[in-house]
Write a protein that holds these residues in place. Structure first.
Motif, PDB file in Angstrom:
ATOM      1  N   SER A  64       0.828  -1.206   0.000  1.00  0.00           N
ATOM      2  CA  SER A  64       0.000   0.000   0.000  1.00  0.00           C
ATOM      3  C   SER A  64       0.864   1.257   0.000  1.00  0.00           C
ATOM      4  O   SER A  64       0.551   2.244  -0.686  1.00  0.00           O
ATOM      5  CB  SER A  64      -0.917  -0.001   1.230  1.00  0.00           C
ATOM      6  OG  SER A  64      -1.847  -1.057   1.164  1.00  0.00           O
ATOM      7  N   TYR A  65       1.942   1.229   0.756  1.00  0.00           N
ATOM      8  CA  TYR A  65       2.868   2.357   0.802  1.00  0.00           C
ATOM      9  C   TYR A  65       3.423   2.656  -0.584  1.00  0.00           C
ATOM     10  O   TYR A  65       3.471   3.812  -1.022  1.00  0.00           O
ATOM     11  CB  TYR A  65       4.002   2.029   1.784  1.00  0.00           C
ATOM     12  CG  TYR A  65       5.148   3.018   1.771  1.00  0.00           C
ATOM     13  CD1 TYR A  65       5.106   4.170   2.547  1.00  0.00           C
ATOM     14  CD2 TYR A  65       6.285   2.785   0.988  1.00  0.00           C
ATOM     15  CE1 TYR A  65       6.165   5.080   2.539  1.00  0.00           C
ATOM     16  CE2 TYR A  65       7.345   3.679   0.977  1.00  0.00           C
ATOM     17  CZ  TYR A  65       7.288   4.823   1.750  1.00  0.00           C
ATOM     18  OH  TYR A  65       8.327   5.715   1.739  1.00  0.00           O
ATOM     19  N   ARG A  66       3.826   1.617  -1.283  1.00  0.00           N
ATOM     20  CA  ARG A  66       4.406   1.808  -2.611  1.00  0.00           C
ATOM     21  C   ARG A  66       3.395   2.397  -3.584  1.00  0.00           C
ATOM     22  O   ARG A  66       3.707   3.320  -4.352  1.00  0.00           O
ATOM     23  CB  ARG A  66       4.938   0.478  -3.145  1.00  0.00           C
ATOM     24  CG  ARG A  66       6.176  -0.030  -2.433  1.00  0.00           C
ATOM     25  CD  ARG A  66       6.514  -1.416  -2.955  1.00  0.00           C
ATOM     26  NE  ARG A  66       7.809  -1.861  -2.488  1.00  0.00           N
ATOM     27  CZ  ARG A  66       8.320  -3.054  -2.740  1.00  0.00           C
ATOM     28  NH1 ARG A  66       7.633  -3.926  -3.466  1.00  0.00           N
ATOM     29  NH2 ARG A  66       9.517  -3.391  -2.288  1.00  0.00           N
ATOM     30  N   LEU A  67       2.183   1.873  -3.560  1.00  0.00           N
ATOM     31  CA  LEU A  67       1.159   2.379  -4.476  1.00  0.00           C
ATOM     32  C   LEU A  67       0.841   3.841  -4.165  1.00  0.00           C
ATOM     33  O   LEU A  67       0.676   4.656  -5.084  1.00  0.00           O
ATOM     34  CB  LEU A  67      -0.095   1.511  -4.380  1.00  0.00           C
ATOM     35  CG  LEU A  67      -1.154   1.692  -5.470  1.00  0.00           C
ATOM     36  CD1 LEU A  67      -0.554   1.488  -6.856  1.00  0.00           C
ATOM     37  CD2 LEU A  67      -2.316   0.731  -5.232  1.00  0.00           C
ATOM     38  N   ASP A  68       0.805   4.172  -2.884  1.00  0.00           N
ATOM     39  CA  ASP A  68       0.574   5.568  -2.503  1.00  0.00           C
ATOM     40  C   ASP A  68       1.706   6.465  -2.985  1.00  0.00           C
ATOM     41  O   ASP A  68       1.474   7.598  -3.416  1.00  0.00           O
ATOM     42  CB  ASP A  68       0.439   5.683  -0.982  1.00  0.00           C
ATOM     43  CG  ASP A  68      -0.864   5.104  -0.450  1.00  0.00           C
ATOM     44  OD1 ASP A  68      -1.783   4.877  -1.258  1.00  0.00           O
ATOM     45  OD2 ASP A  68      -0.956   4.872   0.774  1.00  0.00           O
ATOM     46  N   ARG A  69       2.954   5.985  -2.906  1.00  0.00           N
ATOM     47  CA  ARG A  69       4.092   6.761  -3.372  1.00  0.00           C
ATOM     48  C   ARG A  69       3.996   7.032  -4.876  1.00  0.00           C
ATOM     49  O   ARG A  69       4.261   8.155  -5.337  1.00  0.00           O
ATOM     50  CB  ARG A  69       5.403   6.021  -3.080  1.00  0.00           C
ATOM     51  CG  ARG A  69       5.776   5.905  -1.626  1.00  0.00           C
ATOM     52  CD  ARG A  69       6.478   7.110  -1.083  1.00  0.00           C
ATOM     53  NE  ARG A  69       7.702   7.448  -1.801  1.00  0.00           N
ATOM     54  CZ  ARG A  69       8.447   8.496  -1.491  1.00  0.00           C
ATOM     55  NH1 ARG A  69       8.084   9.310  -0.499  1.00  0.00           N
ATOM     56  NH2 ARG A  69       9.552   8.761  -2.173  1.00  0.00           N
ATOM     57  N   ILE A  70       3.620   6.015  -5.648  1.00  0.00           N
ATOM     58  CA  ILE A  70       3.490   6.197  -7.098  1.00  0.00           C
ATOM     59  C   ILE A  70       2.411   7.217  -7.411  1.00  0.00           C
ATOM     60  O   ILE A  70       2.617   8.152  -8.204  1.00  0.00           O
ATOM     61  CB  ILE A  70       3.171   4.854  -7.784  1.00  0.00           C
ATOM     62  CG1 ILE A  70       4.329   3.869  -7.617  1.00  0.00           C
ATOM     63  CG2 ILE A  70       2.873   5.079  -9.275  1.00  0.00           C
ATOM     64  CD1 ILE A  70       4.007   2.457  -8.074  1.00  0.00           C
ATOM     65  N   ARG A  71       1.263   7.066  -6.774  1.00  0.00           N
ATOM     66  CA  ARG A  71       0.144   7.958  -7.087  1.00  0.00           C
ATOM     67  C   ARG A  71       0.417   9.391  -6.639  1.00  0.00           C
ATOM     68  O   ARG A  71       0.012  10.346  -7.315  1.00  0.00           O
ATOM     69  CB  ARG A  71      -1.132   7.404  -6.463  1.00  0.00           C
ATOM     70  CG  ARG A  71      -1.652   6.194  -7.255  1.00  0.00           C
ATOM     71  CD  ARG A  71      -2.875   5.584  -6.671  1.00  0.00           C
ATOM     72  NE  ARG A  71      -3.498   4.675  -7.650  1.00  0.00           N
ATOM     73  CZ  ARG A  71      -4.203   3.601  -7.323  1.00  0.00           C
ATOM     74  NH1 ARG A  71      -4.378   3.278  -6.039  1.00  0.00           N
ATOM     75  NH2 ARG A  71      -4.732   2.846  -8.266  1.00  0.00           N
ATOM     76  N   ALA A  72       1.110   9.549  -5.529  1.00  0.00           N
ATOM     77  CA  ALA A  72       1.471  10.899  -5.097  1.00  0.00           C
ATOM     78  C   ALA A  72       2.401  11.562  -6.116  1.00  0.00           C
ATOM     79  O   ALA A  72       2.267  12.765  -6.408  1.00  0.00           O
ATOM     80  CB  ALA A  72       2.131  10.848  -3.721  1.00  0.00           C
ATOM     81  N   GLU A  73       3.320  10.796  -6.659  1.00  0.00           N
ATOM     82  CA  GLU A  73       4.243  11.341  -7.650  1.00  0.00           C
ATOM     83  C   GLU A  73       3.517  11.644  -8.960  1.00  0.00           C
ATOM     84  O   GLU A  73       3.809  12.653  -9.629  1.00  0.00           O
ATOM     85  CB  GLU A  73       5.395  10.361  -7.884  1.00  0.00           C
ATOM     86  CG  GLU A  73       6.590  10.924  -8.610  1.00  0.00           C
ATOM     87  CD  GLU A  73       7.312  12.020  -7.846  1.00  0.00           C
ATOM     88  OE1 GLU A  73       7.949  12.861  -8.514  1.00  0.00           O
ATOM     89  OE2 GLU A  73       7.238  12.047  -6.598  1.00  0.00           O
TER      90      GLU A  73
END
Length: 448
Positions: A64-73
């Motif tokens: 979940s952390y990784r997906l959030d990082r991608i979407r934030a970018e």
């Protein structure tokens, strides 16, 4: 002739009209339950991690952390989504794997991450089960691969069919935004998307920045990968005897990595004796002799897909090193020690490079190409060259807590016989740094 006829064997299970979908779903569920990521890494690796006191990462939280990082970018750069082909980026986004090295040069698997919407994985034929374990992929579709191997001179027709699927996703989930980030793509794809009014931006920039700061669970997974790598290094060092070839010794690292659930090794950087200078000789059939230096760089993708990028130099045999071997080793060890203590949050890349120790004059021409580089699922951004190699197109930045970098040193005299390679993996913390790699340096070469 009867022996050659098909259909005369006993049926394994009933196959009735209308049962195809049910059988396909049951097959997918069985395969998903037996996925390597579900089965885990095995008793040997788990016992070594327990002995090292490293807890298991919370994989759902990490994903979940990784997906959030991608979407934030993606939001920061105003993209409707990311189209990913690099298997390392797909691993980051979905925590799923499929023939990682093969798909790295055969683009038959890609993933679309909508900024606002689903994660859609376009996977290889009959591979739907490979991402079910992660709970990240919302839909799996068959990939349309338009590489020449499959499309030949009909690439234009294939790429139109591929682009249709991308355009449909963008129309449904893009909110009117016609910009997407793509990491790797051939020009035919860019042209076809442009004909549909879709603009392609730099997906590598999105993904490298998303991957830059590691979560606590990612650090746990990386620690485990390093422990597995160093256990394999121990088996490798135990096998180092005069008379073994470089290839045979290198195979020990591969065996140890695979036995612990690791994935692959990216290079063949092991050399011995006169082949250690200059650096970047690939592993060979040369027989290692008593008194040789043996230097290597693991470049290893281990458990959880994390990179353990460590370098060591050993002395082969039971004898004492020469003064020259000790001198080279001490210069390398001192350079790593000095440069590591400089690594802290808030220091700029440029300042770090300018304050770093560098090889002496007779070794500087043969220096390693970089002083530091990022590391995560593979070698990552940033890369910091020597201050003397800094140019106006070298990017600057600042070290932040949660970044992991490798500190590199190669010391060999220009025109000399041997050289020394040392590399450590370093976590940037809130107050300084922590050395994640722990494999001891060769005490004989240290002169202790």
């Amino acid at each position: 002739m009867d022996k050659l006829r098909f259909g005369r064997h006993r049926k394994i299970m009933p196959f009735e009209p209308g049962s195809v979908d049910a059988l396909r779903e049951a097959s997918r569920e069985k395969a998903a339950a037996l996925n390597q990521h579900v089965l885990g890494y095995g008793a040997q690796a788990e016992a070594e991690w327990a002995a090292a006191g490293i807890a298991a990462p919370d994989l759902p939280a990490m994903r979940s952390y990784r997906l959030d990082r991608i979407r934030a970018e993606l939001k920061r750069r105003d993209y409707a989504g990311a189209l990913l082909y690099d298997p390392v980026n797909i691993r980051y986004a979905t925590d799923s794997t499929n023939m990682q090295l093969w798909v790295a040069h055969n683009p038959t698997r890609h993933c679309y991450v909508a900024t606002e919407g689903p994660v859609v994985l376009f996977d290889y034929f009959s591979c739907e089960h490979l991402s079910d374990h992660a709970g990240i992929v919302d839909e799996v579709r068959p990939t349309v691969s338009w590489m020449y191997l499959y499309s030949g001179e009909l690439t234009d027709k294939k790429v139109r069919r591929w682009a249709t699927g991308i355009a449909e996703l963008l129309a449904e989930h893009g909110g009117g935004n016609r910009r997407i980030a793509v990491d790797h793509i051939n020009p035919e794809g860019v042209d076809e998307l442009a004909r549909r009014g879709i603009t392609v931006g730099n997906g590598e920039a999105v993904m490298e920045n998303a991957r830059l700061i590691k979560s606590p669970d990612e650090i746990l997974a990386m620690r485990r990968a390093i422990v597995a790598c160093e256990a394999a290094m121990g088996e490798m060092e135990a096998a180092l005897k005069p008379g073994i070839s470089e290839n045979e010794l290198w195979a020990e690292l591969h065996r140890g990595n695979i036995a612990r659930g690791g994935e692959w090794i990216e290079t063949r950087l092991l050399s011995s004796g006169p082949r250690t200078n200059p650096w970047f000789q690939e592993c060979s059939s040369r027989v290692i002799e008593d008194g040789d230096l043996v230097a290597f760089d693991t470049d290893l993708i281990g458990p959880y897909g994390f990179c353990a990028d460590l370098s060591r130099t050993w002395l082969c045999g039971d004898g004492r090193p020469s003064n020259e071997q000790r001198d080279l080793f001490r210069i390398a060890a001192d350079q790593i020690a000095h440069n590591t203590q400089l690594m802290r949050p808030g220091i700029s890349f440029r300042d770090l490079a300018e304050r770093s120790a560098v090889p002496p004059g007779d070794c500087f021409p043969a220096r390693y190409g970089v002083l530091y580089h990022g590391v995560g699922l593979a070698d990552e951004y940033p890369t910091l060259p020597h201050a003397s190699d800094w140019t106006d197109d070298t990017p600057d930045g600042v070290l932040e807590a949660g970044m992991v970098l490798c500190a590199e040193s190669y010391i060999g005299r220009l025109g000399g016989r041997e050289g020394v390679k040392i590399e450590e993996q370093i976590l940037i913390t809130e107050t300084g740094n922590e050395k994640l790699s722990a494999y001891p340096l060769d005490e004989r070469l240290l002169g202790n």
